[in-house]
Motif scaffolding. Structure first.
Motif, PDB file in Angstrom:
ATOM      1  N   GLY A  20       0.910  -1.363   0.228  1.00 46.42           N
ATOM      2  CA  GLY A  20      -0.418  -0.172  -0.004  1.00 46.42           C
ATOM      3  C   GLY A  20       0.545   1.320  -0.230  1.00 46.42           C
ATOM      4  O   GLY A  20       2.010   1.322   1.383  1.00 46.42           O
ATOM      5  N   VAL A  24       0.013   6.237   4.933  1.00 42.88           N
ATOM      6  CA  VAL A  24       0.906   5.404   5.660  1.00 42.88           C
ATOM      7  C   VAL A  24       2.124   4.889   5.357  1.00 42.88           C
ATOM      8  O   VAL A  24       2.922   5.159   5.981  1.00 42.88           O
ATOM      9  N   ASP A  43       1.349  -0.989  -5.073  1.00 43.65           N
ATOM     10  CA  ASP A  43       0.109  -0.918  -4.431  1.00 43.65           C
ATOM     11  C   ASP A  43      -0.726  -1.168  -6.189  1.00 43.65           C
ATOM     12  O   ASP A  43      -0.529  -1.025  -7.269  1.00 43.65           O
ATOM     13  N   ILE A  44      -1.891  -1.990  -5.940  1.00 42.90           N
ATOM     14  CA  ILE A  44      -2.339  -1.815  -7.452  1.00 42.90           C
ATOM     15  C   ILE A  44      -3.367  -1.019  -7.904  1.00 42.90           C
ATOM     16  O   ILE A  44      -3.554  -0.627  -9.087  1.00 42.90           O
ATOM     17  N   GLY A  50      -2.486   6.572  -2.412  1.00 43.82           N
ATOM     18  CA  GLY A  50      -4.041   5.688  -0.947  1.00 43.82           C
ATOM     19  C   GLY A  50      -5.433   6.459  -1.370  1.00 43.82           C
ATOM     20  O   GLY A  50      -5.824   7.033  -2.664  1.00 43.82           O
ATOM     21  N   GLN A  51      -5.915   6.785  -0.550  1.00 44.52           N
ATOM     22  CA  GLN A  51      -7.127   7.405  -0.869  1.00 44.52           C
ATOM     23  C   GLN A  51      -7.014   9.362  -0.612  1.00 44.52           C
ATOM     24  O   GLN A  51      -7.396   9.555  -1.365  1.00 44.52           O
ATOM     25  N   TYR A  56      -9.603  11.865  -3.341  1.00 44.45           N
ATOM     26  CA  TYR A  56      -9.714  13.498  -3.267  1.00 44.45           C
ATOM     27  C   TYR A  56      -8.238  14.297  -2.644  1.00 44.45           C
ATOM     28  O   TYR A  56      -7.580  15.338  -1.914  1.00 44.45           O
ATOM     29  N   ILE A  61      -6.343  18.846   3.510  1.00 39.51           N
ATOM     30  CA  ILE A  61      -6.999  18.347   4.901  1.00 39.51           C
ATOM     31  C   ILE A  61      -6.560  19.564   6.303  1.00 39.51           C
ATOM     32  O   ILE A  61      -5.453  20.528   5.214  1.00 39.51           O
ATOM     33  N   ASP A  63      -5.679  18.466   9.496  1.00 38.55           N
ATOM     34  CA  ASP A  63      -5.412  18.392  10.628  1.00 38.55           C
ATOM     35  C   ASP A  63      -4.080  17.481  10.745  1.00 38.55           C
ATOM     36  O   ASP A  63      -4.052  15.929  10.685  1.00 38.55           O
ATOM     37  N   VAL A  96      -0.986  -6.926  -4.518  1.00 38.45           N
ATOM     38  CA  VAL A  96       0.014  -8.358  -3.207  1.00 38.45           C
ATOM     39  C   VAL A  96      -1.372  -9.219  -2.985  1.00 38.45           C
ATOM     40  O   VAL A  96      -2.274  -8.991  -2.362  1.00 38.45           O
ATOM     41  N   ALA A 126      -2.758  -1.389   4.078  1.00 44.66           N
ATOM     42  CA  ALA A 126      -3.131  -1.446   2.931  1.00 44.66           C
ATOM     43  C   ALA A 126      -4.687  -1.071   2.947  1.00 44.66           C
ATOM     44  O   ALA A 126      -5.437  -1.284   2.034  1.00 44.66           O
ATOM     45  N   GLY A 127      -4.920   0.160   4.109  1.00 43.17           N
ATOM     46  CA  GLY A 127      -5.722   1.180   4.709  1.00 43.17           C
ATOM     47  C   GLY A 127      -7.572   0.476   4.077  1.00 43.17           C
ATOM     48  O   GLY A 127      -7.553  -0.685   5.179  1.00 43.17           O
ATOM     49  N   ASP A 295      -5.587   2.965   8.462  1.00 46.54           N
ATOM     50  CA  ASP A 295      -6.528   1.845   8.412  1.00 46.54           C
ATOM     51  C   ASP A 295      -6.919   0.880   8.830  1.00 46.54           C
ATOM     52  O   ASP A 295      -8.000   0.143   9.134  1.00 46.54           O
ATOM     53  N   ILE A 306      -4.865  10.272   9.522  1.00 47.73           N
ATOM     54  CA  ILE A 306      -2.945   9.734   8.580  1.00 47.73           C
ATOM     55  C   ILE A 306      -2.442  10.037  10.010  1.00 47.73           C
ATOM     56  O   ILE A 306      -1.138   9.214  10.135  1.00 47.73           O
TER      57      ILE A 306
HETATM   58  P1  FAD Z   1      -5.059   4.045   2.609  1.00 48.73           P
HETATM   59  O1  FAD Z   1      -5.011   5.372   1.592  1.00 48.73           O
HETATM   60  O2  FAD Z   1      -6.159   4.019   2.208  1.00 48.73           O
HETATM   61  O3  FAD Z   1      -3.400   3.989   1.485  1.00 48.73           O
HETATM   62  C1  FAD Z   1      -3.834   2.135   0.895  1.00 48.73           C
HETATM   63  C2  FAD Z   1      -3.595   1.404  -0.104  1.00 48.73           C
HETATM   64  O4  FAD Z   1      -2.915   0.103   0.190  1.00 48.73           O
HETATM   65  C3  FAD Z   1      -4.512   1.901  -1.304  1.00 48.73           C
HETATM   66  O5  FAD Z   1      -3.553   2.578  -2.000  1.00 48.73           O
HETATM   67  C4  FAD Z   1      -4.860   0.547  -1.655  1.00 48.73           C
HETATM   68  O6  FAD Z   1      -4.573   0.167  -3.238  1.00 48.73           O
HETATM   69  C5  FAD Z   1      -3.517  -0.340  -1.502  1.00 48.73           C
HETATM   70  N1  FAD Z   1      -3.343  -1.525  -1.064  1.00 48.73           N
HETATM   71  C6  FAD Z   1      -4.450  -2.363  -0.424  1.00 48.73           C
HETATM   72  N2  FAD Z   1      -4.767  -3.346  -1.493  1.00 48.73           N
HETATM   73  C7  FAD Z   1      -3.275  -3.773  -1.026  1.00 48.73           C
HETATM   74  C8  FAD Z   1      -3.176  -5.121  -1.575  1.00 48.73           C
HETATM   75  N3  FAD Z   1      -3.519  -6.343  -1.769  1.00 48.73           N
HETATM   76  N4  FAD Z   1      -2.303  -5.235  -2.855  1.00 48.73           N
HETATM   77  C9  FAD Z   1      -1.082  -4.419  -3.153  1.00 48.73           C
HETATM   78  N5  FAD Z   1      -2.073  -2.551  -2.562  1.00 48.73           N
HETATM   79  C10 FAD Z   1      -3.261  -2.644  -2.157  1.00 48.73           C
HETATM   80  N6  FAD Z   1      -7.468  11.295   7.777  1.00 48.73           N
HETATM   81  C11 FAD Z   1      -6.924  13.057   8.450  1.00 48.73           C
HETATM   82  O7  FAD Z   1      -6.424  12.277   8.468  1.00 48.73           O
HETATM   83  N7  FAD Z   1      -7.690  13.594   8.219  1.00 48.73           N
HETATM   84  C12 FAD Z   1      -8.257  13.904   7.332  1.00 48.73           C
HETATM   85  O8  FAD Z   1      -8.952  15.508   6.545  1.00 48.73           O
HETATM   86  C13 FAD Z   1      -9.544  13.123   5.800  1.00 48.73           C
HETATM   87  N8  FAD Z   1     -10.262  13.485   5.229  1.00 48.73           N
HETATM   88  C14 FAD Z   1     -11.115  12.712   4.367  1.00 48.73           C
HETATM   89  C15 FAD Z   1     -11.548  12.871   3.662  1.00 48.73           C
HETATM   90  C16 FAD Z   1     -12.279  11.864   2.817  1.00 48.73           C
HETATM   91  C17 FAD Z   1     -13.485  11.845   1.875  1.00 48.73           C
HETATM   92  C18 FAD Z   1     -11.681  10.192   3.055  1.00 48.73           C
HETATM   93  C19 FAD Z   1     -12.539   9.419   2.310  1.00 48.73           C
HETATM   94  C20 FAD Z   1     -10.799  10.238   4.353  1.00 48.73           C
HETATM   95  C21 FAD Z   1     -10.485  11.377   4.154  1.00 48.73           C
HETATM   96  N9  FAD Z   1      -9.141  10.490   5.893  1.00 48.73           N
HETATM   97  C22 FAD Z   1      -9.085  12.111   6.364  1.00 48.73           C
HETATM   98  C23 FAD Z   1      -9.306   9.216   5.649  1.00 48.73           C
HETATM   99  C24 FAD Z   1      -7.630   9.203   5.354  1.00 48.73           C
HETATM  100  O9  FAD Z   1      -7.749   9.130   4.110  1.00 48.73           O
HETATM  101  C25 FAD Z   1      -6.687   8.091   5.786  1.00 48.73           C
HETATM  102  O10 FAD Z   1      -7.205   7.956   7.229  1.00 48.73           O
HETATM  103  C26 FAD Z   1      -5.852   7.259   4.858  1.00 48.73           C
HETATM  104  O11 FAD Z   1      -5.707   7.757   4.244  1.00 48.73           O
HETATM  105  C27 FAD Z   1      -4.825   6.190   5.426  1.00 48.73           C
HETATM  106  O12 FAD Z   1      -4.305   6.344   5.043  1.00 48.73           O
HETATM  107  P2  FAD Z   1      -3.417   4.348   4.518  1.00 48.73           P
HETATM  108  O13 FAD Z   1      -2.612   4.558   3.831  1.00 48.73           O
HETATM  109  O14 FAD Z   1      -3.975   3.867   5.731  1.00 48.73           O
HETATM  110  O15 FAD Z   1      -4.276   4.015   3.253  1.00 48.73           O
END
Ligand code: FAD
Length: 348
Positions: A20, A24, A43-44, A50-51, A56, A61, A63, A96, A126-127, A295, A306
């Motif tokens: 991912g 993070v 990453d896929i 990611g998100q 968005y 953001i 915070d 993966v 992997a969020g 996540d 985040i």
């Molecule tokens: P993600 O951002 O979800 O990234 C995970 C990645 O893993 C993805 O790219 C996915 O494709 C990849 N993946 C998953 N499974 C596999 C696999 N098997 N093989 C390869 N790749 C894989 N948070 C804040 O702190 N403040 C904010 O203001 C805020 N606003 C937000 C607004 C919106 C509209 C949304 C939807 C979310 C918001 N968030 C906010 C939440 C924040 O975006 C998430 O907490 C953050 O993106 C988590 O990061 P992450 O790296 O854990 O996961």
């Protein structure tokens, strides 16, 4: 950009595989780099972030510590800049699928493209897993997806001058109503009831735009869509007063995302309602050497923010160091004062 894509096939041997490239996963590369652990990120999606970059990219953001406002894309770009000194390898567009421990104690990983990786530790970042937007139950909608029906806004400019219909009552529907109202030719918000799940402040702002006549709010449901070659021409909505055909050429339905854990569910890790259980000292899963941050993990008090994921990445890296470099003692050091850390960062 320091992204060192790896098109070549064959088994890749690496210290840490990060699953991912969300915010993070990217910050994990930084924390791992500081303790001399080399990372490969897969990453896929076709790009990092990611998100933040997928759902968005242009939304601010508020915070992230010390960045009073930063968009999803800017945060991604800054993280990529920050991890540059560590020369991590990145693979995009591959999922993966398989993860198991080999006889040598290392982890053997396969992607859906058949790529093989052997890693000393695995960091699952992997969020929400393979997140997919929920599709509205409207016949034939698939033909419009990506052309005039969008589940995320990649570029606000693409919607300039259009008759836009936003459907839904949560934060995404409200936020995009506020953001797009100034540039759309017309903007209609459709929700099935006159109550909204989104932030009260956004609801207030939306109602103010409705009062000013800049947004039309319709309480009802979508009944039918018309158009040709993927381009919408009209959406028929059903309300208490009957049916109305609206001229619409861009529709954004926000019915939420389905969080599909995907392959992660089959790796034998202890789960709590589709999230990976971790401890809060090392952020390690039920399998030694496999960590889960961001996540995708769960522990009492978990906040899907985040900044929580950034903290988790720092502690994870300390624990990963014990596995990757069992003979080396890890000294706690500050980047401001440690010349060895500054050397790794390329600032000394
Ligand atoms: P993600 O951002 O979800 O990234 C995970 C990645 O893993 C993805 O790219 C996915 O494709 C990849 N993946 C998953 N499974 C596999 C696999 N098997 N093989 C390869 N790749 C894989 N948070 C804040 O702190 N403040 C904010 O203001 C805020 N606003 C937000 C607004 C919106 C509209 C949304 C939807 C979310 C918001 N968030 C906010 C939440 C924040 O975006 C998430 O907490 C953050 O993106 C988590 O990061 P992450 O790296 O854990 O996961």
């Amino acid at each position: 950009m320091a992204l060192d894509d790896m098109p070549e096939a064959g088994t890749i041997e690496i210290d840490a595989l990060v699953i991912g490239a969300g915010p993070v996963g990217l910050f994990a590369v930084f924390e791992l780099g500081l303790v001399d652990i080399k990372s490969l990120v897969i990453d896929i999606l076709g790009k990092p972030g990611g998100q933040c970059s997928e759902l968005y990219p242009e939304k601010p953001i508020y915070d992230i510590p010390a960045l009073p406002t930063v968009t999803g894309q800017e945060l991604t770009d800054r993280l990529l800049e920050q991890v540059k000194p560590f020369g991590a390898k990145f693979v995009f567009g591959e999922r993966v699928d398989e993860l198991q421990r080999g006889e040598d104690g290392r982890f053997h990983i396969k992607t859906d493209a058949g790529r093989a990786v052997v890693a000393k530790v695995v960091v699952i970042a992997a969020g929400g897993g393979s997140f997919t937007p929920k599709r509205p139950p409207i016949e034939g909608i698939e033909a419009y997806e990506g052309k005039s029906v969008h589940y995320a806004v990649r570029r606000m400019e693409d919607l300039r001058g259009k008759d836009v219909l936003i459907v839904g009552g949560g934060d995404s529907a409200l936020d995009w109503t506020l953001n797009l109202a100034p540039l759309a030719k017309s903007l209609t918000l459709l929700h099935r009831r006159d109550e909204f799940r989104g932030a009260p402040h956004s609801v207030e702002q939306m109602r103010a735009l409705v009062a000013e006549g800049r947004v039309r709010l319709i309480i009802g449901q979508m009944a039918k869509i018309d158009g040709a070659d993927g381009e919408l021409e009209a959406v028929t909505v059903k309300t208490a007063a009957g049916e109305e055909k609206l001229p619409i050429n861009a529709m954004l339905p926000f019915f939420g995302l389905t969080m599909k854990l995907g392959p992660v569910a089959h790796w034998g890790l202890n789960l709590n309602e589709n999230l990976i259980l971790v401890d809060t000292e090392r952020f390690e899963t039920s399998e030694k050497g496999i960590f889960a941050i961001g996540d995708i993990n769960w522990y009492p008090g978990k906040l899907k923010l985040i900044l929580s994921g950034f903290h988790e990445a720092a502690l994870m890296a300390q624990a990963a160091h014990k596995i990757v470099h069992p003979d080396k003692k890890l000294l706690f050091q500050y980047t401001t004062s440690s010349s060895s850390l500054q050397k790794k960062l390329g600032v000394k």
